[in-house]
Scaffold this motif. Structure first.
Motif, short mmCIF file in Angstrom:
data_model
loop_
_atom_site.label_atom_id
_atom_site.label_comp_id
_atom_site.label_asym_id
_atom_site.label_seq_id
_atom_site.Cartn_x
_atom_site.Cartn_y
_atom_site.Cartn_z
N THR A 205 0.70 -1.41 0.02
CA THR A 205 -0.03 0.07 -0.01
C THR A 205 0.71 1.35 -0.10
N VAL A 206 2.10 0.98 0.10
CA VAL A 206 3.07 2.43 0.33
C VAL A 206 4.10 2.43 -0.92
N GLN A 207 4.37 3.56 -1.64
CA GLN A 207 5.31 3.72 -2.43
C GLN A 207 6.61 4.09 -1.73
N GLY A 208 7.78 3.27 -2.35
CA GLY A 208 8.99 3.20 -1.77
C GLY A 208 9.36 1.99 -0.86
N ASN A 209 10.76 1.67 -0.74
CA ASN A 209 11.16 0.48 -0.03
C ASN A 209 11.40 0.83 1.42
N VAL A 210 10.53 0.25 2.16
CA VAL A 210 10.56 0.59 3.72
C VAL A 210 11.75 -0.37 4.39
N THR A 211 11.96 -1.48 3.82
CA THR A 211 12.96 -2.37 4.50
C THR A 211 14.17 -1.50 5.15
N PRO A 212 14.99 -0.96 4.30
CA PRO A 212 16.18 -0.13 4.90
C PRO A 212 16.02 0.49 6.04
N LEU A 213 14.76 1.08 6.29
CA LEU A 213 14.65 2.08 7.53
C LEU A 213 14.12 1.06 8.61
N LEU A 214 13.43 -0.10 8.37
CA LEU A 214 13.07 -0.98 9.42
C LEU A 214 14.37 -1.67 9.81
N LEU A 215 15.33 -1.83 9.20
CA LEU A 215 16.50 -2.66 9.67
C LEU A 215 17.31 -1.80 10.31
N ALA A 216 17.40 -0.34 9.82
CA ALA A 216 18.21 0.49 10.58
C ALA A 216 17.74 0.79 11.93
N MET A 217 16.31 0.92 12.09
CA MET A 217 15.73 0.99 13.32
C MET A 217 16.00 -0.02 14.34
N MET A 218 15.78 -1.24 13.70
CA MET A 218 16.25 -2.48 14.83
C MET A 218 17.53 -2.79 15.04
N PHE A 219 18.51 -2.27 14.01
CA PHE A 219 19.85 -2.35 14.22
C PHE A 219 20.31 -1.21 15.26
N SER A 220 19.79 -0.17 15.38
CA SER A 220 20.18 0.89 16.34
C SER A 220 19.46 0.55 17.64
N ILE A 221 18.36 -0.01 17.71
CA ILE A 221 17.91 -0.48 18.89
C ILE A 221 18.55 -1.69 19.67
N VAL A 222 19.17 -2.63 18.99
CA VAL A 222 19.91 -3.70 19.53
C VAL A 222 21.07 -3.01 20.23
N LEU A 223 21.80 -2.23 19.36
CA LEU A 223 23.30 -1.50 19.97
C LEU A 223 22.87 -0.77 21.42
N ILE A 224 21.74 -0.10 21.33
CA ILE A 224 21.48 0.81 22.35
C ILE A 224 21.19 -0.16 23.56
N TYR A 225 20.44 -1.22 23.16
CA TYR A 225 20.11 -2.33 24.27
C TYR A 225 21.43 -2.87 24.99
N ILE A 226 22.14 -3.34 23.84
CA ILE A 226 23.75 -4.03 24.29
C ILE A 226 24.30 -2.79 25.43
N ARG A 227 24.40 -1.68 24.91
CA ARG A 227 25.20 -0.57 25.43
C ARG A 227 24.41 -0.50 27.02
N SER A 228 23.20 -0.56 27.05
CA SER A 228 22.41 -0.30 28.37
C SER A 228 22.46 -1.43 29.22
N ILE A 229 22.71 -2.76 28.72
CA ILE A 229 22.87 -3.89 29.53
C ILE A 229 24.58 -3.78 30.16
N TYR A 230 25.43 -3.28 29.47
CA TYR A 230 26.81 -3.11 29.83
C TYR A 230 26.87 -2.00 30.91
N ARG A 231 26.04 -0.91 30.88
CA ARG A 231 26.21 -0.06 31.81
C ARG A 231 25.57 -0.16 33.02
N VAL A 232 24.39 -1.02 33.08
CA VAL A 232 23.76 -1.54 34.20
C VAL A 232 24.89 -2.41 35.04
N ILE A 233 25.51 -3.44 34.37
CA ILE A 233 26.25 -4.27 34.85
C ILE A 233 27.69 -3.49 35.37
N GLU A 234 28.21 -2.57 34.76
CA GLU A 234 29.21 -1.83 35.08
C GLU A 234 28.94 -1.05 36.43
#
Length: 294
Positions: A205-234
């Motif tokens: 129903t949309v024009q344009g490829n939404v996949t890159p934006l979805l992948l970028a969003m999930m990629f960024s969230i995973v990295l922030i999640y890893i960083r937050s786990i590290y900070r808690v343990i630290e």
């Protein structure tokens, strides 16, 4: 009570000299090279994001610029500390900035999902775009404020002889755990969003490829999640714990996580990759083609 020597070292720049005073605020002497490299990397991302949100007029993308700027201040403080490892000002500067910077990145990601829901339709999400912004941005603000308060309390005590950093550290941990919990809930919502758009075949129903934006969003969230786990343990280990007194972990699990978490949106910028809703005529043509194929 601080001795005259300790007061002198905290307020004026002195190169590390174990014969003069062996202990630093960090438990080590911060790397100048790391400070410069990360200051430059975040600085380049900040400049690129600023040009991009002005060029595309997607003003809300300024949150990425602000987050990158806060990271620049923090890593500049660490570079400063490499030359003045006893000095209190750059130590407090890097604590107060690097602990809160990721909150700006997550805020941008929340807005991206809200925009995608607007384009793909209300049926693509369990929550409305407005609710996403209210709920998760409010969580971000709460987390940011709590971490800032805790960081200020802990860092001020860290600069004192026999200072009690535990109350401030506990508040910081609470803020990061709260952020981690909100990101976890958000990740579940993203998974539900993906399930819905695939099940309902909403991408057609949309024009344009939404996949890159979805992948970028999930990629960024995973990295922030890893960083937050590290900070808690630290921080749970305390200010004299193993992780916080070994810079390699901070470089690998904080700086190296946050650079790609924000830089990914320089390459997959929402202003360029956000899809648009197809017109009624376009959608009818797609449906007709699908019927002809079947």
């Amino acid at each position: 009570m601080s001795s005259p020597l300790e007061i002198e070292l905290q307020n004026n720049c002195h190169a590390w000299d174990p014969a003069l005073y062996n202990d630093t605020n960090y438990g080590y002497v911060p790397s100048l090279a790391a400070g410069i490299v990360f200051t430059v990397l975040f600085g380049l991302s900040m400049i690129a994001h600023t040009v991009q949100f002005i060029w595309t007029r997607w003003w809300w993308c300024s949150v990425f610029s602000v987050g990158a700027m806060v990271e620049v201040l923090g890593w500049a403080g660490r570079a400063w500390s490499s030359q003045c490892p006893y000095m209190l000002t750059p130590f407090l500067m890097q604590i107060s900035t690097l602990i809160i910077a990721p909150a700006f990145f997550t805020a941008g990601i929340y807005v991206i999902l809200g925009r995608l829901i607007n384009v793909l339709g209300r049926s693509s999400s369990i929550l409305s775009p407005a609710l996403y912004l209210w709920i998760f941005c409010t969580c971000d603000i709460i987390s940011l404020v709590v971490q800032a308060i805790g960081g200020g309390m802990a860092s001020s005590e860290a600069g004192k002889v026999d200072g009690d950093t535990k109350p401030g550290t506990d508040i910081m941990v609470a803020g990061i755990v709260f952020q981690l919990a909100s990101i976890t809930v958000f990740a579940v919502c993203v998974f539900d969003f993906l399930r819905r758009i695939l099940k309902q075949r909403l991408l057609r129903t949309v024009q344009g490829n939404v996949t890159p934006l979805l992948l970028a969003m999930m990629f960024s969230i995973v990295l922030i999640y890893i960083r937050s786990i590290y900070r808690v343990i630290e921080l749970v280990q305390g200010w004299s714990g193993y992780l916080i007194t070994h810079e390699a972990y901070f470089i690998a699990l904080d700086g190296s996580m946050m650079v790609p978490a924000v830089a990914i949106f320089n390459f997959v910028h929402p202003g360029w990759f956000m899809p648009t809703r197809k017109s009624v005529d376009d959608f009818e043509q797609v449906s007709m083609n699908e019927r002809l194929v079947t």
